[in-house]
Design a protein around this motif. Structure first.
Motif, mmCIF file in Angstrom:
data_model
loop_
_atom_site.group_PDB
_atom_site.id
_atom_site.type_symbol
_atom_site.label_atom_id
_atom_site.label_comp_id
_atom_site.label_asym_id
_atom_site.label_seq_id
_atom_site.Cartn_x
_atom_site.Cartn_y
_atom_site.Cartn_z
ATOM 1 N N TYR A 1 81.585 33.581 138.289
ATOM 2 C CA TYR A 1 81.570 32.776 137.073
ATOM 3 C C TYR A 1 81.488 33.642 135.816
ATOM 4 O O TYR A 1 81.920 33.210 134.735
ATOM 5 C CB TYR A 1 80.447 31.751 137.131
ATOM 6 C CG TYR A 1 80.767 30.631 138.094
ATOM 7 C CD1 TYR A 1 81.795 29.743 137.812
ATOM 8 C CD2 TYR A 1 80.080 30.490 139.301
ATOM 9 C CE1 TYR A 1 82.126 28.732 138.699
ATOM 10 C CE2 TYR A 1 80.399 29.478 140.198
ATOM 11 C CZ TYR A 1 81.431 28.605 139.892
ATOM 12 O OH TYR A 1 81.769 27.612 140.786
ATOM 13 N N ALA A 2 80.968 34.866 135.948
ATOM 14 C CA ALA A 2 81.039 35.796 134.821
ATOM 15 C C ALA A 2 82.489 36.186 134.565
ATOM 16 O O ALA A 2 82.936 36.269 133.411
ATOM 17 C CB ALA A 2 80.202 37.035 135.100
ATOM 18 N N PHE B 1 71.321 41.551 136.236
ATOM 19 C CA PHE B 1 71.452 41.463 134.778
ATOM 20 C C PHE B 1 72.272 42.622 134.215
ATOM 21 O O PHE B 1 73.057 42.444 133.279
ATOM 22 C CB PHE B 1 70.068 41.437 134.127
ATOM 23 C CG PHE B 1 70.118 41.410 132.622
ATOM 24 C CD1 PHE B 1 70.477 40.257 131.946
ATOM 25 C CD2 PHE B 1 69.815 42.551 131.879
ATOM 26 C CE1 PHE B 1 70.534 40.223 130.567
ATOM 27 C CE2 PHE B 1 69.875 42.529 130.495
ATOM 28 C CZ PHE B 1 70.232 41.366 129.840
ATOM 29 N N ILE B 2 72.117 43.815 134.802
ATOM 30 C CA ILE B 2 72.780 45.010 134.267
ATOM 31 C C ILE B 2 74.306 44.932 134.412
ATOM 32 O O ILE B 2 75.021 45.055 133.416
ATOM 33 C CB ILE B 2 72.219 46.283 134.928
ATOM 34 C CG1 ILE B 2 70.712 46.396 134.654
ATOM 35 C CG2 ILE B 2 72.942 47.532 134.416
ATOM 36 C CD1 ILE B 2 70.024 47.519 135.406
ATOM 37 N N PRO B 3 74.848 44.714 135.620
ATOM 38 C CA PRO B 3 76.307 44.615 135.727
ATOM 39 C C PRO B 3 76.896 43.390 135.028
ATOM 40 O O PRO B 3 78.003 43.450 134.499
ATOM 41 C CB PRO B 3 76.559 44.559 137.236
ATOM 42 C CG PRO B 3 75.283 44.095 137.837
ATOM 43 C CD PRO B 3 74.212 44.644 136.950
ATOM 44 N N PHE C 1 77.184 44.151 131.445
ATOM 45 C CA PHE C 1 78.365 44.982 131.241
ATOM 46 C C PHE C 1 79.627 44.129 131.257
ATOM 47 O O PHE C 1 80.564 44.368 130.493
ATOM 48 C CB PHE C 1 78.448 46.065 132.316
ATOM 49 C CG PHE C 1 79.516 47.084 132.058
ATOM 50 C CD1 PHE C 1 79.257 48.185 131.265
ATOM 51 C CD2 PHE C 1 80.789 46.932 132.587
ATOM 52 C CE1 PHE C 1 80.244 49.127 130.998
ATOM 53 C CE2 PHE C 1 81.787 47.862 132.331
ATOM 54 C CZ PHE C 1 81.517 48.970 131.530
ATOM 55 N N GLU C 2 79.654 43.126 132.135
ATOM 56 C CA GLU C 2 80.792 42.208 132.192
ATOM 57 C C GLU C 2 80.927 41.456 130.860
ATOM 58 O O GLU C 2 82.049 41.190 130.399
ATOM 59 C CB GLU C 2 80.602 41.226 133.343
ATOM 60 C CG GLU C 2 81.845 40.508 133.791
ATOM 61 C CD GLU C 2 82.909 41.408 134.379
ATOM 62 O OE1 GLU C 2 84.082 41.279 133.942
ATOM 63 O OE2 GLU C 2 82.594 42.240 135.244
ATOM 64 N N TYR C 3 79.806 41.118 130.249
ATOM 65 C CA TYR C 3 79.841 40.438 128.942
ATOM 66 C C TYR C 3 80.374 41.386 127.866
ATOM 67 O O TYR C 3 81.095 40.961 126.948
ATOM 68 C CB TYR C 3 78.448 39.934 128.559
ATOM 69 C CG TYR C 3 78.455 38.998 127.370
ATOM 70 C CD1 TYR C 3 78.865 37.682 127.505
ATOM 71 C CD2 TYR C 3 78.077 39.453 126.108
ATOM 72 C CE1 TYR C 3 78.894 36.826 126.410
ATOM 73 C CE2 TYR C 3 78.106 38.607 125.008
ATOM 74 C CZ TYR C 3 78.513 37.293 125.167
ATOM 75 O OH TYR C 3 78.550 36.441 124.079
ATOM 76 N N ILE D 1 80.966 48.523 140.562
ATOM 77 C CA ILE D 1 80.447 49.854 140.901
ATOM 78 C C ILE D 1 78.981 49.968 140.508
ATOM 79 O O ILE D 1 78.158 50.496 141.266
ATOM 80 C CB ILE D 1 81.281 50.944 140.205
ATOM 81 C CG1 ILE D 1 82.735 50.919 140.717
ATOM 82 C CG2 ILE D 1 80.676 52.321 140.428
ATOM 83 C CD1 ILE D 1 83.671 51.844 139.980
ATOM 84 N N ILE D 2 78.644 49.464 139.319
ATOM 85 C CA ILE D 2 77.247 49.496 138.864
ATOM 86 C C ILE D 2 76.356 48.736 139.838
ATOM 87 O O ILE D 2 75.289 49.222 140.237
ATOM 88 C CB ILE D 2 77.123 48.900 137.448
ATOM 89 C CG1 ILE D 2 77.844 49.786 136.430
ATOM 90 C CG2 ILE D 2 75.655 48.725 137.057
ATOM 91 C CD1 ILE D 2 77.948 49.174 135.036
ATOM 92 N N TYR D 3 76.803 47.543 140.221
ATOM 93 C CA TYR D 3 76.004 46.723 141.135
ATOM 94 C C TYR D 3 75.842 47.405 142.492
ATOM 95 O O TYR D 3 74.731 47.464 143.034
ATOM 96 C CB TYR D 3 76.659 45.353 141.312
ATOM 97 C CG TYR D 3 75.900 44.444 142.256
ATOM 98 C CD1 TYR D 3 74.630 43.980 141.925
ATOM 99 C CD2 TYR D 3 76.451 44.055 143.473
ATOM 100 C CE1 TYR D 3 73.926 43.149 142.787
ATOM 101 C CE2 TYR D 3 75.750 43.224 144.337
ATOM 102 C CZ TYR D 3 74.491 42.779 143.987
ATOM 103 O OH TYR D 3 73.796 41.964 144.855
#
Length: 298
Positions: free
Chosen positions: A79-80, A106-108, A111-113, A229-231
């Motif tokens: 949904y992001a 929250f971190i990845p 970044f998507e936002y 990748i971050i996740y």
């Protein structure tokens, strides 16, 4: 809620809930993959096979949080990607309630936002955020999941740091980034002297930690989406930050980007595909037998 369907049998309700959420996770993983590529051949089927036959996949059908968390985390990303930020924030909130590590989402997603902001073409960040009104606030719901759980812990058992205390009960340290290179070096340098699989030391846990870290490098080579990748990196490194590789094979089960990559690799090389299936299935069978006989697995 599920106990209504099982006539009050809580054990069956737990099994039913885990099975349903695993099915939903598979459906949304397929939907997420289709955002980037058309389903060519059996690529998606391979990814789901690797997930469902992964050594610790027994936890997806057991009364654990793995299936629910996997479903919520995949939905968060889906949904992001669809830019539905209210739903993304709410799902992230539920993920934080499900597991304390849900806050890592929250971190990845943030970044998507950021990618979303760049795609808008608006060079003025302040004006962009003002024009979107509540969107940033929606994402701030994600850390509130863990805060809600910690508050519940405080009001019920007067312990605001319950997750950290539980880690210490199981022999883990409080998460510390400095523990990562130490535990990794200790286990890799002594790999051949480690037992196959015990609580405090395991060739299997160490082996999969090495494999999944190498796969993150391959993700970069394949130009995977940065948020994935971050996740994936956070999922592998966070358990190591507590100073042990214990249960790592179970913790990395939720790293869906790794299974997307495995599908790409398996689709290109049929020999690797059958190798993955054979190794995963064999260890999964052993772990399942141990689990059903009340032996420790992960």
């Amino acid at each position: 809620l599920f106990s209504i369907l099982t006539l009050g049998n809580l054990f069956l309700a737990g099994i039913l809930a885990s099975t349903i959420f695993t099915l939903l996770a598979c459906i949304y993983l397929h939907k997420l993959i289709l955002l980037d590529e058309h389903d060519k051949g059996n690529t998606t089927n391979k990814r789901l096979q690797y997930l469902l036959l992964f050594p610790t996949s027994v936890f997806l059908s057991a009364i654990y949080t793995e299936s629910l968390y996997l479903f919520l985390s995949i939905c968060c990303f889906y949904y992001a990607r669809k830019r539905k930020w209210l739903l993304t924030g709410f799902l992230g909130y539920l993920a934080g309630l499900t597991r304390s590590t849900g806050i890592l989402l929250f971190i990845p997603i943030a970044f998507e936002y950021w990618i979303y902001i760049k795609e808008s073409g608006n060079t003025n960040l302040v004006s962009f955020l003002k024009s979107r009104k509540f969107e940033p606030a929606y994402l701030m719901m994600m850390p509130l999941g863990l805060i809600t759980f910690l508050s519940y812990s405080y009001f019920t058992v007067r312990n605001f740091s319950l997750p950290m205390n539980i880690l210490q009960v199981f022999g883990r340290n409080k998460p510390n980034i400095l523990n990562i290179p130490i535990v990794f070096y200790n286990n890799v340098s002594n790999f051949f002297s480690l037992p196959i699989h015990t609580y405090f030391a395991s060739k299997i846990d160490t082996g999969f930690s090495i494999l999944f870290l190498i796969m993150i490098i391959i993700m970069i080579k394949y130009k995977f989406r940065t948020s994935y990748i971050i996740y994936a990196l956070l999922v592998v490194l966070f358990p190591l930050s507590s100073g042990l590789t214990t249960s790592l094979t179970r913790y990395i089960l939720i790293s869906f980007p790794h299974f997307i990559l495995l599908g790409k690799i398996g689709n290109k090389n049929k020999y690797l595909h059958y190798f993955f299936l054979t190794v995963f299935s064999f260890i999964c069978l052993i772990f399942s037998l141990r689990f059903t006989h009340w032996y420790w697995v992960g």
